[in-house]
Design a protein around this motif. Structure first.
Motif, mmCIF file in Angstrom:
data_model
loop_
_atom_site.group_PDB
_atom_site.id
_atom_site.type_symbol
_atom_site.label_atom_id
_atom_site.label_comp_id
_atom_site.label_asym_id
_atom_site.label_seq_id
_atom_site.Cartn_x
_atom_site.Cartn_y
_atom_site.Cartn_z
ATOM 1 N N LEU A 157 -24.508 -78.706 65.803
ATOM 2 C CA LEU A 157 -24.210 -78.679 64.357
ATOM 3 C C LEU A 157 -25.276 -77.846 63.635
ATOM 4 C CD1 LEU A 157 -23.356 -82.469 63.811
ATOM 5 C CD2 LEU A 157 -21.745 -80.593 63.477
ATOM 6 N N ASP A 158 -26.535 -78.050 64.033
ATOM 7 C CA ASP A 158 -27.642 -77.308 63.403
ATOM 8 C C ASP A 158 -27.503 -75.803 63.625
ATOM 9 O OD1 ASP A 158 -28.659 -79.778 62.708
ATOM 10 O OD2 ASP A 158 -30.240 -79.803 64.215
ATOM 11 N N LYS A 159 -27.051 -75.400 64.837
ATOM 12 C CA LYS A 159 -26.956 -73.970 65.152
ATOM 13 C C LYS A 159 -25.779 -73.314 64.418
ATOM 14 C CE LYS A 159 -29.395 -74.082 69.549
ATOM 15 N NZ LYS A 159 -29.278 -74.225 71.009
ATOM 16 N N SER A 202 -28.190 -87.195 68.896
ATOM 17 C CA SER A 202 -29.178 -86.716 67.924
ATOM 18 C C SER A 202 -29.359 -85.219 68.113
ATOM 19 C CB SER A 202 -30.492 -87.461 68.138
ATOM 20 O OG SER A 202 -31.156 -86.920 69.253
ATOM 21 N N GLY A 203 -30.494 -84.693 67.636
ATOM 22 C CA GLY A 203 -30.746 -83.276 67.815
ATOM 23 C C GLY A 203 -31.285 -82.983 69.212
ATOM 24 N N GLY A 204 -32.015 -83.950 69.771
ATOM 25 C CA GLY A 204 -32.682 -83.723 71.052
ATOM 26 C C GLY A 204 -31.944 -84.252 72.270
ATOM 27 N N HIS A 205 -31.010 -85.167 72.078
ATOM 28 C CA HIS A 205 -30.300 -85.720 73.238
ATOM 29 C C HIS A 205 -28.894 -86.151 72.827
ATOM 30 C CE1 HIS A 205 -31.875 -89.284 71.209
ATOM 31 N NE2 HIS A 205 -30.800 -89.877 71.679
HETATM 32 O O1 KG4 Z 1 -32.440 -88.754 65.824
HETATM 33 P P1 KG4 Z 1 -32.849 -87.554 65.050
HETATM 34 O O2 KG4 Z 1 -33.498 -87.782 63.697
HETATM 35 O O3 KG4 Z 1 -33.859 -86.675 65.866
HETATM 36 C C1 KG4 Z 1 -33.758 -86.431 67.234
HETATM 37 O O4 KG4 Z 1 -34.088 -87.346 68.032
HETATM 38 O O5 KG4 Z 1 -33.313 -85.314 67.553
HETATM 39 O O6 KG4 Z 1 -31.559 -86.638 64.897
HETATM 40 C C2 KG4 Z 1 -31.554 -85.436 64.170
HETATM 41 C C3 KG4 Z 1 -30.172 -84.811 64.262
HETATM 42 C C4 KG4 Z 1 -30.119 -83.414 63.663
HETATM 43 O O7 KG4 Z 1 -29.501 -82.533 64.575
HETATM 44 C C5 KG4 Z 1 -29.270 -83.610 62.401
HETATM 45 O O8 KG4 Z 1 -28.534 -82.464 62.083
HETATM 46 C C6 KG4 Z 1 -28.361 -84.765 62.824
HETATM 47 O O9 KG4 Z 1 -29.210 -85.626 63.572
HETATM 48 N N1 KG4 Z 1 -27.798 -85.479 61.665
HETATM 49 C C7 KG4 Z 1 -26.475 -85.535 61.392
HETATM 50 C C8 KG4 Z 1 -26.335 -86.263 60.169
HETATM 51 N N2 KG4 Z 1 -27.587 -86.639 59.765
HETATM 52 C C9 KG4 Z 1 -28.469 -86.146 60.697
HETATM 53 N N3 KG4 Z 1 -25.425 -85.018 62.030
HETATM 54 C C10 KG4 Z 1 -24.214 -85.234 61.493
HETATM 55 N N4 KG4 Z 1 -23.991 -85.898 60.346
HETATM 56 C C11 KG4 Z 1 -25.016 -86.433 59.639
HETATM 57 N N5 KG4 Z 1 -24.776 -87.100 58.498
#
Ligand code: KG4
Ligand code: ZN
Length: 320
Positions: free
Chosen positions: A166-168, A136-139
């Motif tokens: 990916l976000d950066k 995810s974004g955090g782990h």
């Molecule tokens: O699980 P999440 O909603 O929040 C956290 O626990 O961090 O994950 C968010 C992350 C973000 O970095 C977002 O860019 C990524 O999940 N994300 C994706 C996609 N949809 C969300 N990364 C790649 N492809 C996707 N379709």
């Protein structure tokens, strides 16, 4: 047994009502206010959680057709996450449990993501041991899930998570936050063969991940183009394609290596990045070839942060 669950670890406020393991209603609000800063500001996130949580709660109760006094168990995300954000969901859940004299279950956010594969499924659908990638974004963690109650972490990122990287890279291209779904789409629009290559970084002494090296390489590539000329849509498509496929190669290669090494009998992919189409395709191909079950959250709304996963984790905590 009615379970009312709260999730507020980052920038999504989510409330869900479950009847045992069945989701009855869920409402999630994603904060768009962080677009201005491009990063989630903890103080602002907490204020926005506080602004929205009661509206979401009322909507969920109305949709579920019950009142608060009928709730048997309250649940909330305990950790990890942004402390000010977490405090809102925790305080609301704890206060309600106190007023209505009902038990409160604290849920680990990442265990919530892992148990998200059990929404709309039964434990019989998972063949243990299962190898789980939660990205995810955090782990960005790898787990050996031995049985419903035994989860062992076997690897983690040493720096950025896949989603964060990916976000950066997305932000370096001057595009709007959040990146994930849009990067996925932009990458699919790329046609041809990319001349931009990033190394497949996989630490050899552990099951860990590392994304900061390729992230910096991608940002340098973008800056080099910007110094010479305007970044075109074609450039953005090519960079999105090249970077995303390197990230999904790293994630899928690690998952495949671990599945072979630990003799995984099924594979689970969870967390925000599990929504990625390229990653899903790569992992599915491996599982089809090996004839082992591949489990994703049964709906895209269970991939990102949501309270249904907190509720289902709480349900299985009670069962064990
Ligand atoms: O699980 P999440 O909603 O929040 C956290 O626990 O961090 O994950 C968010 C992350 C973000 O970095 C977002 O860019 C990524 O999940 N994300 C994706 C996609 N949809 C969300 N990364 C790649 N492809 C996707 N379709
Ligand atoms: Zn999450």
């Amino acid at each position: 047994m009615y379970i009312l669950a709260f999730e507020s670890s980052c920038d999504d406020t989510s409330v869900a009502l479950l009847y045992n393991d069945q989701l009855i209603a869920m409402q999630t609000h994603t904060q768009v206010e962080h677009e201005r800063t491009q990063w989630v500001v903890p103080e602002l996130a907490a204020r926005l959680h506080a602004d929205h949580v009661f509206t979401l709660l009322n909507d969920v109760l109305e949709e579920g057709g019950i009142t608060l006094d009928k709730v048997d168990i309250f649940a909330a995300t305990k950790e990890p996450g942004l402390i000010p954000s977490l405090l809102i969901g925790k305080t609301v859940a704890k206060t309600l449990a106190h007023i209505f004299k009902k038990p409160l279950i604290w849920v680990n956010h990442i265990e919530g993501h892992i148990f998200s594969v059990l929404l709309e499924r039964t434990p019989w659908d998972i063949i243990f041991p299962s190898i789980v990638l939660s990205a995810s974004g955090g782990h960005n963690d790898l787990y050996l899930w031995r049985s419903l109650s035994v989860i062992e972490k076997i690897g983690q990122t040493r720096d950025d998570s896949a989603g964060e990287s990916l976000d950066k890279v997305w932000r370096a291209m001057g595009l709007w936050f959040p990146a994930g779904p849009q990067m996925d789409q932009l990458a699919q629009q790329f046609r041809g063969v990319s001349d931009i290559k990033f190394p497949l970084v996989l630490p050899t002494d552990s099951w860990d991940f590392s994304f900061s090296g390729i992230k910096s390489a991608a940002i340098r590539e973008i800056e080099a183009i910007i110094q010479k000329r305007h970044l075109t849509v074609q450039d953005q498509q090519k960079i999105a394609f090249s970077y995303q496929s390197t990230v999904t190669n790293i994630l899928s290669t690690r998952l495949i290596q671990a599945t072979k090494h630990f003799h995984g009998k099924s594979v689970c992919l969870v967390g925000g990045v599990s929504a990625n189409s390229d990653l899903r395709k790569k992992v599915k191909q491996f599982c089809d070839e090996e004839n082992i079950p591949f489990l994703l959250p049964s709906s895209l709304r269970y991939c990102g942060d949501n309270a249904a996963m907190i509720g289902i984790r709480a349900y299985y905590t009670l069962q064990s």
